[in-house]
Structures are given as structure tokens and as C-alpha cells.
Design an enzyme around this catalytic site. Structure first.
Site, mmCIF file in Angstrom:
data_model
loop_
_atom_site.group_PDB
_atom_site.id
_atom_site.type_symbol
_atom_site.label_atom_id
_atom_site.label_comp_id
_atom_site.label_asym_id
_atom_site.label_seq_id
_atom_site.Cartn_x
_atom_site.Cartn_y
_atom_site.Cartn_z
ATOM 1 N N GLN A 51 39.429 -3.568 12.494
ATOM 2 C CA GLN A 51 38.651 -4.815 12.490
ATOM 3 C C GLN A 51 37.171 -4.579 12.789
ATOM 4 O OE1 GLN A 51 41.590 -6.984 15.224
ATOM 5 N NE2 GLN A 51 40.847 -8.601 13.865
ATOM 6 N N GLY A 108 42.686 -9.910 21.495
ATOM 7 C CA GLY A 108 43.057 -8.584 21.023
ATOM 8 C C GLY A 108 42.149 -8.164 19.886
ATOM 9 N N CYS A 146 43.403 -14.815 14.091
ATOM 10 C CA CYS A 146 42.915 -13.439 13.980
ATOM 11 C C CYS A 146 41.403 -13.473 13.826
ATOM 12 C CB CYS A 146 43.546 -12.775 12.767
ATOM 13 S SG CYS A 146 43.009 -11.073 12.522
ATOM 14 N N LEU A 147 40.710 -12.604 14.560
ATOM 15 C CA LEU A 147 39.241 -12.594 14.486
ATOM 16 C C LEU A 147 38.746 -12.237 13.089
ATOM 17 C CD1 LEU A 147 38.309 -10.910 17.889
ATOM 18 C CD2 LEU A 147 38.255 -13.342 17.295
ATOM 19 N N HIS A 180 50.760 -8.091 17.030
ATOM 20 C CA HIS A 180 49.716 -8.463 16.061
ATOM 21 C C HIS A 180 48.725 -7.307 15.875
ATOM 22 C CE1 HIS A 180 46.740 -11.601 14.453
ATOM 23 N NE2 HIS A 180 46.006 -10.521 14.611
ATOM 24 N N GLU A 181 48.272 -6.725 16.995
ATOM 25 C CA GLU A 181 47.258 -5.652 16.911
ATOM 26 C C GLU A 181 47.849 -4.378 16.314
ATOM 27 O OE1 GLU A 181 44.415 -6.695 17.097
ATOM 28 O OE2 GLU A 181 44.880 -8.535 18.178
ATOM 29 N N HIS A 240 47.896 -4.471 12.651
ATOM 30 C CA HIS A 240 46.594 -4.150 12.050
ATOM 31 C C HIS A 240 46.479 -2.657 11.746
ATOM 32 C CE1 HIS A 240 44.098 -7.729 11.907
ATOM 33 N NE2 HIS A 240 44.374 -8.061 13.155
#
Ligand code: NI
Length: 176
Positions: A51, A46, A98-99, A140-141, A144
């Protein structure tokens, strides 16, 4: 399509309440494609627009495929604009990463099932229900887009330990 640079914690852009998209244009469709390519390249399941430094309510999610034959067609890629959780049920703990916070994985409690409303890449309103890994990734996304990171759900002590670890990793990277 192009691979975009990832914004890393503790960058302030990860803490912004992102703005809704007013119209899904070609520019947004290109951004969705670039975000998907960036997610696959990482690789991750994701990615949210902040991000990659774009502060609008846009996410991509792909929790994988069932077979190699499917892999090329990316049948499970979701490109969502202005996603909104309208209902949630149950709760479940699972491990997340998380990226934007590399090397850190922690167990987080989230809703087990969610119903969601969003615009698709053609600007059409869609509704979908998700459970399991997909429900986790979507929550999660969407977090963000509200400036919320998964580590925010951890205790103060645990957050401090993570900050220390990330600082050490950064120092290591700089001395290399
Ligand atoms: Ni993330």
C-alpha cells in the site's frame, strides 16, 4: 520518520504476491516506523507494505488503545515481518474498509480467531493469537501481501457497483 504516499486501487502493485524479507535490518525498522506513522496519519488501523509501494511481506496494525493515557505510547502497535496465519477458527461478519480503496465499506466474512507466526522488528520469531477486530485487521493486511483486496470477497455485481462509484469519485476529484 516520514509519512509515505498511499497506493490506491486499481494500482497493479496491490495485486502482487509480495516477497519474504530475508533479514530484518535497520532499513526494515525504518520502513516499519514510516508505515506506522502513515497509518496513524491516515488514520487507519492497519497498513501493508504494497500500500506504500514496497512489495515485501511487512505489515503494521494498531486497533487502538483503552485510554488517553495509553494513546501516546501506542501499546497495541504491531510491527510484523513475514506474518503467516497458522490456524484459524470460527467465522464472523464485520464491516471493513481499506486505505487503498477510500470511501468504500462492506461487510466481509472472515475467521473469528487466528494464530499467527511472524518476525518482530528485532528479527525474532513470535507467535500470537488474535480475535475480534485485531483478527480481522491482521487477516485483511496479510491478504494485501498476497495481492488480495477485501472487495475480492464480494459478488461480481457488488464489485462492479464499487468500481462505478470509485470512477465517479475520481472524476469528481479531477474536476475540482
Ligand atoms: Ni487494506
Amino acid at each position: 520518520m516520514s509519512i509515505l504516499d498511499l497506493v490506491l486501487f486499481p494500482d497493479e502493485r496491490l495485486r502482487v504476491e509480495c516477497a519474504p524479507v530475508e533479514e530484518v535490518t535497520d532499513e526494515i525498522r525504518t520502513l516499519l516506523d514510516d508505515m506506522a506513522e502513515t497509518m496513524y496519519d491516515a488514520p487507519g488501523i492497519g497498513l501493508a507494505a504494497p500500500q506504500i509501494g514496497d512489495l515485501r511481506r511487512i505489515i503494521v496494525v494498531d486497533c487502538g488503545h483503552d485510554s488517553e493515557a495509553e494513546a501516546e505510547h501506542k501499546p497495541n502497535l504491531l510491527k510484523l515481518v513475514n506474518p503467516e496465519i497458522v490456524a484459524s477458527r470460527g467465522s464472523k461478519k464485520s464491516e471493513e474498509g481499506c486505505l487503498s480503496i477510500p470511501e468504500i465499506r462492506e461487510t466481509i466474512k472472515r475467521a473469528e480467531e487466528i494464530d499467527l507466526r511472524a518476525l518482530n522488528e528485532h528479527g525474532e520469531e513470535i507467535e500470537l493469537s488474535a480475535s475480534g477486530l485485531l483478527a480481522v485487521a491482521l487477516q485483511h493486511e496479510i491478504d494485501h501481501l498476497n495481492g488480495v483486496l477485501f472487495i475480492d470477497y464480494l459478488s461480481k455485481l457488488k464489485k462492479q457497483l464499487i468500481r462505478t462509484k470509485l470512477n465517479r469519485l475520481r472524476e469528481l476529484a479531477e474536476t475540482r
